[in-house]
Motif scaffolding. Structure first.
Motif: not given
Length: 572
Positions: A99, A142, A183-184, A190
């Motif tokens: 992640n 991410d 980036h979530s 972003p």
């Protein structure tokens, strides 16, 4: 006899001296050779370990490495930890990518007091201090859905195959330039957060078989102190930026402090709605000093939740402004009272008590008919907020957030107010009220002339008391207003000069026929304003309270008495 034995002792002395000298010579030669040996071995082992431990995702390079074996010191210069983009794409395709991705550059990394004896004989790594000077760090978040089901290993499980324990007396990161890329957030670019000039000290860091259960440690450390300057965080809105001049944290003292916090619009009041092409609320929030004490540091650092016994807010500004010259779109404010916004926040918070001091609150509008702006403001605002939270467990124990505030209205009347927000209400219920004394009504002319085309010639309030009960859809208000010598002029816009001019005939009718000059009047009981007001979908929290007050005061001053009042299209 002694004389004959003397040569024998001399021989023994020289024999030991020769052995000692040989050992010293050997040690000297070894000390020259070992650093080179260890340097080569460490260089190869370190680079291989980084590649192996990251499944080929990272590699490390550096300009030079120096080792002092006797003192247990090492220095690495020009460190550069980078990501292999080709390998990352491969891991993504095979659903094994992590992640987070990391990038690190550092001018110098120093290790001092490394115990080689403990490392070789006890299989434990012990270091007195690690110093990382002027690093540039970037973390890219991410998240991958397949990682949610994976059970992560503890740090001890990760090192247990190689070491029994790791102990570091002190870790220092000096002058860190830190960037966090998130980036979530779906369908958005972003979001980047910046921390400039970060100084981090970690004391008594320990990873062993028992450290996971040691409740006295946070992130395996006895104390963490953090100081940072020049913080810039994503606001979630392209029209704003969120900045903090300084942040400091201490897990030992359980304190968190930020200075010069600013949720700052990127455009002026004149240009904000112009840029958007529509009328929206412009928020400008600024606080000089915010300090939280008795913070639950484990929840803050590990779970990113802020729970504290006390929160102190000093020297603040809350400025809300709306330019109504622009198109007002159907932008619903339903479900957006302050406590409703708090309940929807992803950040879990809980404060037993919030202490407000020296805060200014301002609400202003630009009127499209007069092309003038008017604002009401409250200075020297101070008070307390109890049970400020969005945590379900806290709300089950106590579902009410209560606010007690004293302030000065328009730099004149002293005003004491209260708010009671029902955190468990599905309808956004809240109550509020206040008492104000000794206010010259002419100080409202900036507001009434711009927004209501009326000018107050005279009038003095001796007492104003109001109470409001509201939900998402309506408010009900009861107001008592005692005043004397009220006279009002009705105004109109001059089409040629664009100035405001008095409408003499209507003003005479208003003052002689319609307006009550005094309340109470003679021996009659004081008039009371009561109304039930339907909330318009685009009506904000502050606008609803202001409009409710306006309607109830209008009832008192023009003598209509009690009535049911519906929300007009414009608060006028």
């Amino acid at each position: 006899m002694p004389e004959r034995s003397a040569p024998r002792y001399i021989k023994i002395f020289f024999w030991f001296a020769g052995i000692a000298g040989s050992l010293l010579l050997l040690a000297f030669l070894v000390s020259l050779w070992l650093p080179t040996y260890f340097k080569n071995e460490l260089d190869a082992a370190l680079k291989k370990s980084v590649v192996d431990a990251s499944d080929g995702l990272y590699k490390i390079d550096y300009q030079s490495i120096n080792i002092n074996i006797p003192l247990g010191n090492a220095e690495v210069k020009g460190v550069n930890l980078t990501t292999d983009s080709t390998r990352y794409e491969y891991l993504l395709k095979n659903n094994t990518a992590p992640n987070h991705r990391f990038l690190l550059r550092a001018e110098t990394i120093r290790l001092s007091g490394v115990s080689l004896m403990r490392l070789f004989f006890l299989n434990s790594l012990s270091i007195q201090e690690i110093l990382i000077d002027r690093p540039v760090a970037e973390i890219v978040h991410d998240p991958q859905s397949y990682n949610e089901k994976k059970q992560s290993q503890t740090p001890y499980q990760l090192i247990s195959k190689v070491l029994k324990s790791i102990r570091i007396d002190k870790i220092s990161l000096n002058n860190v330039d830190f960037t966090y890329v998130n980036h979530s957030v779906e369908s958005q670019k972003p979001q980047k957060s910046y921390l400039k000039k970060v100084f981090l000290d970690v004391s008594d860091f320990l990873i062993n078989e028992d450290s996971e259960q040691d409740s006295s440690r946070i992130f395996y450390s006895q104390n963490i102190t953090l100081e940072a300057e020049g913080l810039e965080l994503p606001s979630g809105n392209a029209m704003y930026v969120f900045r903090m001049a300084q942040l400091s944290l201490s897990t030992h003292d359980s304190t968190l402090q930020v200075k010069n916090v600013h949720y700052q619009p990127l455009f002026s009041k004149a240009d904000f709605s112009k840029k958007l092409g529509r009328a929206v609320d412009r928020l400008d929030l600024e606080f000089k000093n915010i300090k939280a004490t008795q913070v639950d540091m484990k929840r803050f650092l590990a779970d990113r939740q802020l729970f504290a016994r006390n929160l102190y807010i000093d020297a603040g500004l809350m400025d809300i402004y709306k330019d109504k010259r622009y198109t007002q779109i159907d932008n619903s404010k339903m479900g957006k009272y302050p406590h409703q916004i708090l309940l929807k926040s992803k950040l879990r918070v809980g404060f037993d008590k919030v202490h407000l001091k020296s805060t200014r609150v301002r609400y202003g509008e630009m009127n499209e008919k007069t092309n003038r702006s008017g604002a009401v403001f409250f200075d020297g605002t101070q008070g307390t907020i109890t049970n400020l939270t969005n945590d379900p467990e806290w709300i089950r124990r106590n579902g009410h957030c209560k606010v007690q505030v004293s302030t000065r209205f328009m730099n004149q009347g002293s005003l004491a107010t209260y708010f009671d927000f029902d955190l468990a209400s599905p309808r956004g219920a809240f109550r509020c009220g206040g008492v104000m004394k000794d206010f010259e009504m002419t100080h409202l002319n900036e507001v009434t002339e711009a927004l209501a085309l009326a000018s107050i010639r005279s009038g003095k309030v001796s007492r104003l008391e109001f109470s409001v009960q509201a939900t998402d859809t309506q408010s009900s208000i009861k107001t008592e207003l005692h005043y004397d010598d009220l006279e009002v002029d009705i105004l109109k816009m001059d089409k040629d000069s664009d100035d405001l001019k008095k409408r003499s005939l209507l003003s005479r009718i208003l003052n002689n026929v319609i307006i009550n000059e005094n309340n109470p009047r003679g021996n009659r009981p004081a008039r009371v304003g009561e109304a039930v007001i339907e909330r318009a979908a685009d009506e904000s929290f502050f606008n609803l309270i202001w409009h409710s007050l306006f309607v109830s005061i209008k009832q008192i001053t023009i003598g209509r008495g009690r009535q049911q009042a519906k929300r007009e299209k414009r608060a006028s």
